[in-house]
Design a protein around this motif. Structure first.
Motif, PDB file in Angstrom:
ATOM      1  N   GLU A 168       2.368   5.290 -11.005  1.00 43.71           N
ATOM      2  CA  GLU A 168       1.391   4.216 -11.232  1.00 43.71           C
ATOM      3  C   GLU A 168       1.560   3.106 -10.188  1.00 43.71           C
ATOM      4  O   GLU A 168       0.583   2.600  -9.639  1.00 43.71           O
ATOM      5  N   THR A 169       2.798   2.733  -9.905  1.00 43.67           N
ATOM      6  CA  THR A 169       3.085   1.691  -8.916  1.00 43.67           C
ATOM      7  C   THR A 169       2.640   2.123  -7.526  1.00 43.67           C
ATOM      8  O   THR A 169       2.006   1.354  -6.791  1.00 43.67           O
ATOM      9  N   ILE A 170       2.942   3.355  -7.154  1.00 44.17           N
ATOM     10  CA  ILE A 170       2.573   3.864  -5.830  1.00 44.17           C
ATOM     11  C   ILE A 170       1.061   3.934  -5.672  1.00 44.17           C
ATOM     12  O   ILE A 170       0.506   3.511  -4.651  1.00 44.17           O
ATOM     13  N   VAL A 171       0.368   4.435  -6.676  1.00 42.90           N
ATOM     14  CA  VAL A 171      -1.088   4.517  -6.613  1.00 42.90           C
ATOM     15  C   VAL A 171      -1.683   3.113  -6.485  1.00 42.90           C
ATOM     16  O   VAL A 171      -2.590   2.885  -5.675  1.00 42.90           O
ATOM     17  N   ALA A 172      -1.164   2.154  -7.244  1.00 45.50           N
ATOM     18  CA  ALA A 172      -1.658   0.773  -7.167  1.00 45.50           C
ATOM     19  C   ALA A 172      -1.411   0.188  -5.769  1.00 45.50           C
ATOM     20  O   ALA A 172      -2.292  -0.488  -5.212  1.00 45.50           O
TER      21      ALA A 172
END
Length: 116
Positions: A22-26
């Protein structure tokens, strides 16, 4: 290939892959929208051998790819950087894209099969 590149491979802590993803996609979405038109970069998504690939390509022939393999909890970030024309193995953007795609596919195969 005579690309300048940097590759970082990490494994998420037990039970943390979903949050890390989730952090990487954001972060990738944020990087995609930071530039002002016409310099905004579309976030390209793909999958190879069970590896989710997120990519940002710019006209200066550079790419950032986030590669996520949920089954192993592995995250790879590849930075393929611009180079002067002299050491390049390509002359056109299409040739660059073909070499880039080969690199991404090779990395995905390695991530999908840790025995490699």
């Amino acid at each position: 290939m005579k690309h300048s590149h940097l590759l970082a491979i990490e494994r998420s802590a037990e039970g943390q892959f979903a949050a890390d993803r989730e952090t990487i996609v954001a972060q990738m979405r944020d990087m995609a929208t930071k530039g002002k038109p016409p310099h905004q970069l579309p976030l390209v998504t793909d999958a190879h051998d069970g590896v989710e690939v997120l990519g940002l390509n710019n006209a200066g022939i550079a790419q950032t790819s986030g590669m996520l393999h949920a089954a192993s909890g592995t995250v790879a970030t590849a930075y393929i950087l611009s180079q002067p024309a002299d050491p390049r193995d390509f002359a056109t953007d299409a040739q660059y894209q073909a070499l880039r795609n080969q690199l991404i596919a090779s990395l995905a195969r390695c991530m999908a099969d840790p025995a490699r």
